[in-house]
Enzyme design. Structure first.
Site, PDB file in Angstrom:
ATOM      1  N   TYR A 108       7.571   2.344  -7.424  1.00 49.21           N
ATOM      2  CA  TYR A 108       6.935   1.027  -7.477  1.00 49.21           C
ATOM      3  C   TYR A 108       6.507   0.677  -8.905  1.00 49.21           C
ATOM      4  O   TYR A 108       6.700  -0.456  -9.347  1.00 49.21           O
ATOM      5  CB  TYR A 108       5.756   0.960  -6.510  1.00 49.21           C
ATOM      6  CG  TYR A 108       6.145   1.247  -5.076  1.00 49.21           C
ATOM      7  CD1 TYR A 108       7.366   0.819  -4.548  1.00 49.21           C
ATOM      8  CD2 TYR A 108       5.309   1.969  -4.240  1.00 49.21           C
ATOM      9  CE1 TYR A 108       7.729   1.097  -3.242  1.00 49.21           C
ATOM     10  CE2 TYR A 108       5.658   2.235  -2.922  1.00 49.21           C
ATOM     11  CZ  TYR A 108       6.870   1.800  -2.433  1.00 49.21           C
ATOM     12  OH  TYR A 108       7.217   2.078  -1.139  1.00 49.21           O
ATOM     13  N   GLU A 127       0.864  -1.173   0.000  1.00 48.46           N
ATOM     14  CA  GLU A 127       0.000   0.000   0.000  1.00 48.46           C
ATOM     15  C   GLU A 127       0.902   1.225   0.000  1.00 48.46           C
ATOM     16  O   GLU A 127       1.933   1.230   0.665  1.00 48.46           O
ATOM     17  CB  GLU A 127      -0.905   0.056   1.243  1.00 48.46           C
ATOM     18  CG  GLU A 127      -1.996  -0.978   1.269  1.00 48.46           C
ATOM     19  CD  GLU A 127      -1.584  -2.239   2.010  1.00 48.46           C
ATOM     20  OE1 GLU A 127      -0.556  -2.218   2.719  1.00 48.46           O
ATOM     21  OE2 GLU A 127      -2.267  -3.255   1.868  1.00 48.46           O
TER      22      GLU A 127
END
Length: 162
Positions: free
Chosen positions: A123, A111
Protein backbone atom coordinates in the site's frame (compact mmCIF):
# COMPACT_ATOMS: atom_id res chain seq x y z
CA UNK A 1 2.62 -14.57 -14.65
CA UNK A 2 -0.36 -13.06 -16.47
CA UNK A 3 -3.87 -12.91 -15.13
CA UNK A 4 -7.24 -12.11 -16.57
CA UNK A 5 -9.31 -9.72 -14.49
CA UNK A 6 -13.07 -9.50 -14.57
CA UNK A 7 -15.91 -8.24 -12.45
CA UNK A 8 -16.73 -10.70 -9.67
CA UNK A 9 -20.20 -12.22 -9.53
CA UNK A 10 -22.08 -14.33 -7.01
CA UNK A 11 -21.08 -17.37 -9.08
CA UNK A 12 -17.50 -16.72 -7.87
CA UNK A 13 -18.56 -16.87 -4.21
CA UNK A 14 -17.34 -20.39 -3.44
CA UNK A 15 -13.89 -19.69 -4.95
CA UNK A 16 -13.67 -16.35 -3.12
CA UNK A 17 -14.62 -18.00 0.16
CA UNK A 18 -11.94 -20.68 -0.29
CA UNK A 19 -9.31 -17.97 -0.56
CA UNK A 20 -10.94 -15.87 2.19
CA UNK A 21 -10.87 -18.75 4.67
CA UNK A 22 -7.31 -19.78 3.81
CA UNK A 23 -5.90 -16.25 4.01
CA UNK A 24 -7.93 -14.82 6.90
CA UNK A 25 -8.23 -17.90 9.09
CA UNK A 26 -9.32 -16.16 12.30
CA UNK A 27 -11.21 -13.15 10.91
CA UNK A 28 -12.62 -14.27 7.56
CA UNK A 29 -15.82 -12.70 6.33
CA UNK A 30 -18.90 -14.90 6.47
CA UNK A 31 -20.32 -16.25 3.23
CA UNK A 32 -23.49 -14.19 3.70
CA UNK A 33 -21.49 -10.98 4.24
CA UNK A 34 -19.40 -11.65 1.12
CA UNK A 35 -22.55 -12.44 -0.89
CA UNK A 36 -24.03 -9.10 0.20
CA UNK A 37 -20.86 -7.34 -0.92
CA UNK A 38 -20.96 -9.03 -4.34
CA UNK A 39 -24.63 -8.15 -4.80
CA UNK A 40 -24.43 -4.53 -3.66
CA UNK A 41 -24.87 -1.72 -6.16
CA UNK A 42 -22.33 0.29 -4.14
CA UNK A 43 -19.37 -2.08 -4.40
CA UNK A 44 -16.93 -3.03 -7.15
CA UNK A 45 -15.39 -6.49 -6.83
CA UNK A 46 -12.83 -7.95 -9.20
CA UNK A 47 -11.42 -11.47 -9.50
CA UNK A 48 -8.23 -12.64 -11.14
CA UNK A 49 -7.94 -15.93 -12.96
CA UNK A 50 -4.89 -17.46 -14.58
CA UNK A 51 -4.79 -16.94 -18.31
CA UNK A 52 -6.33 -20.05 -19.84
CA UNK A 53 -8.07 -21.12 -16.61
CA UNK A 54 -11.11 -18.81 -16.35
CA UNK A 55 -12.83 -20.87 -13.66
CA UNK A 56 -9.96 -20.81 -11.17
CA UNK A 57 -10.02 -17.65 -9.07
CA UNK A 58 -6.54 -16.84 -7.77
CA UNK A 59 -7.29 -13.52 -6.11
CA UNK A 60 -9.97 -10.93 -5.53
CA UNK A 61 -10.44 -7.42 -4.30
CA UNK A 62 -13.41 -5.31 -3.39
CA UNK A 63 -14.08 -1.62 -2.99
CA UNK A 64 -17.01 0.33 -1.62
CA UNK A 65 -17.58 3.34 -3.87
CA UNK A 66 -21.19 4.56 -3.89
CA UNK A 67 -22.23 6.40 -7.04
CA UNK A 68 -21.25 10.09 -6.99
CA UNK A 69 -19.14 9.64 -3.85
CA UNK A 70 -15.69 11.23 -3.79
CA UNK A 71 -14.38 8.71 -1.26
CA UNK A 72 -13.95 4.96 -1.59
CA UNK A 73 -12.90 2.22 0.81
CA UNK A 74 -10.94 -0.88 -0.13
CA UNK A 75 -13.02 -3.52 1.63
CA UNK A 76 -10.84 -6.55 1.04
CA UNK A 77 -7.94 -7.92 -1.00
CA UNK A 78 -6.70 -11.50 -0.99
CA UNK A 79 -4.46 -13.70 -3.09
CA UNK A 80 -4.43 -17.49 -3.01
CA UNK A 81 -1.43 -18.78 -1.04
CA UNK A 82 0.04 -20.66 -4.02
CA UNK A 83 0.37 -17.47 -6.14
CA UNK A 84 1.53 -15.04 -3.49
CA UNK A 85 4.58 -12.82 -4.05
CA UNK A 86 3.98 -12.78 -7.82
CA UNK A 87 2.49 -9.29 -8.07
CA UNK A 88 -1.19 -10.22 -8.14
CA UNK A 89 -2.09 -8.07 -5.12
CA UNK A 90 -0.60 -5.06 -6.92
CA UNK A 91 -2.49 -5.91 -10.12
CA UNK A 92 -5.76 -6.14 -8.19
CA UNK A 93 -5.09 -2.85 -6.38
CA UNK A 94 -4.34 -1.09 -9.67
CA UNK A 95 -7.62 -2.39 -11.08
CA UNK A 96 -9.58 -1.06 -8.12
CA UNK A 97 -7.79 2.29 -8.25
CA UNK A 98 -8.57 2.61 -11.98
CA UNK A 99 -12.22 1.95 -11.17
CA UNK A 100 -12.11 4.54 -8.40
CA UNK A 101 -10.69 7.15 -10.77
CA UNK A 102 -13.32 6.32 -13.38
CA UNK A 103 -16.02 6.79 -10.74
CA UNK A 104 -14.68 10.23 -9.82
CA UNK A 105 -13.26 9.19 -6.45
CA UNK A 106 -10.66 11.54 -4.98
CA UNK A 107 -9.66 9.69 -1.80
CA UNK A 108 -9.30 5.97 -1.14
CA UNK A 109 -9.12 4.56 2.38
CA UNK A 110 -8.30 1.12 3.75
CA UNK A 111 -7.49 -0.69 6.96
CA UNK A 112 -4.63 -3.14 7.19
CA UNK A 113 -3.51 -5.35 10.06
CA UNK A 114 -0.67 -3.82 12.03
CA UNK A 115 1.11 -7.19 11.85
CA UNK A 116 0.85 -7.47 8.04
CA UNK A 117 4.11 -5.84 6.94
CA UNK A 118 3.84 -7.14 3.36
CA UNK A 119 0.45 -5.56 2.75
CA UNK A 120 1.54 -2.31 4.37
CA UNK A 121 4.58 -2.19 2.09
CA UNK A 122 2.39 -2.78 -0.97
CA UNK A 123 0.00 0.00 0.00
CA UNK A 124 2.84 2.44 0.76
CA UNK A 125 4.42 1.65 -2.62
CA UNK A 126 1.11 2.65 -4.24
CA UNK A 127 1.14 5.99 -2.43
CA UNK A 128 -1.05 5.24 0.60
CA UNK A 129 -0.11 7.01 3.82
CA UNK A 130 -0.90 5.98 7.39
CA UNK A 131 -3.40 8.36 8.97
CA UNK A 132 -4.46 6.56 12.14
CA UNK A 133 -4.86 3.40 14.17
CA UNK A 134 -7.99 1.48 15.19
CA UNK A 135 -6.96 -0.35 18.38
CA UNK A 136 -8.01 -4.01 18.57
CA UNK A 137 -9.90 -3.74 15.25
CA UNK A 138 -9.16 -7.28 14.09
CA UNK A 139 -10.88 -9.81 16.31
CA UNK A 140 -10.53 -12.34 17.82
CA UNK A 141 -6.78 -11.68 17.49
CA UNK A 142 -7.01 -8.19 19.06
CA UNK A 143 -4.72 -6.75 16.40
CA UNK A 144 -4.74 -3.04 15.61
CA UNK A 145 -5.69 -1.74 12.17
CA UNK A 146 -3.55 0.85 10.46
CA UNK A 147 -5.85 3.25 8.60
CA UNK A 148 -4.35 4.40 5.31
CA UNK A 149 -5.37 6.98 2.73
CA UNK A 150 -4.48 7.68 -0.89
CA UNK A 151 -5.22 10.97 -2.64
CA UNK A 152 -6.04 10.06 -6.23
CA UNK A 153 -4.78 12.00 -9.20
CA UNK A 154 -6.59 11.96 -12.52
CA UNK A 155 -4.11 9.46 -13.91
CA UNK A 156 -2.31 6.58 -12.34
CA UNK A 157 0.39 4.16 -13.36
CA UNK A 158 -0.40 1.87 -16.25
CA UNK A 159 -0.60 -1.82 -15.50
CA UNK A 160 -0.57 -4.39 -18.26
CA UNK A 161 -3.21 -7.02 -17.59
CA UNK A 162 -4.34 -9.52 -20.18
Amino acid sequence: MTWKLRAATVSDLSHIMQIENSVFATDAWSESAMRSELESAHTHYVVATALGAPDIVQGYGGMLAPQLATEADIQTLAVAPDVRRMGLGRVLMHAMLRTARAEGVREVFLEVRADNDGAQALYRSLGFESIGVRPGYYQPDDVDAIVMKLELTRQGPAVGVS
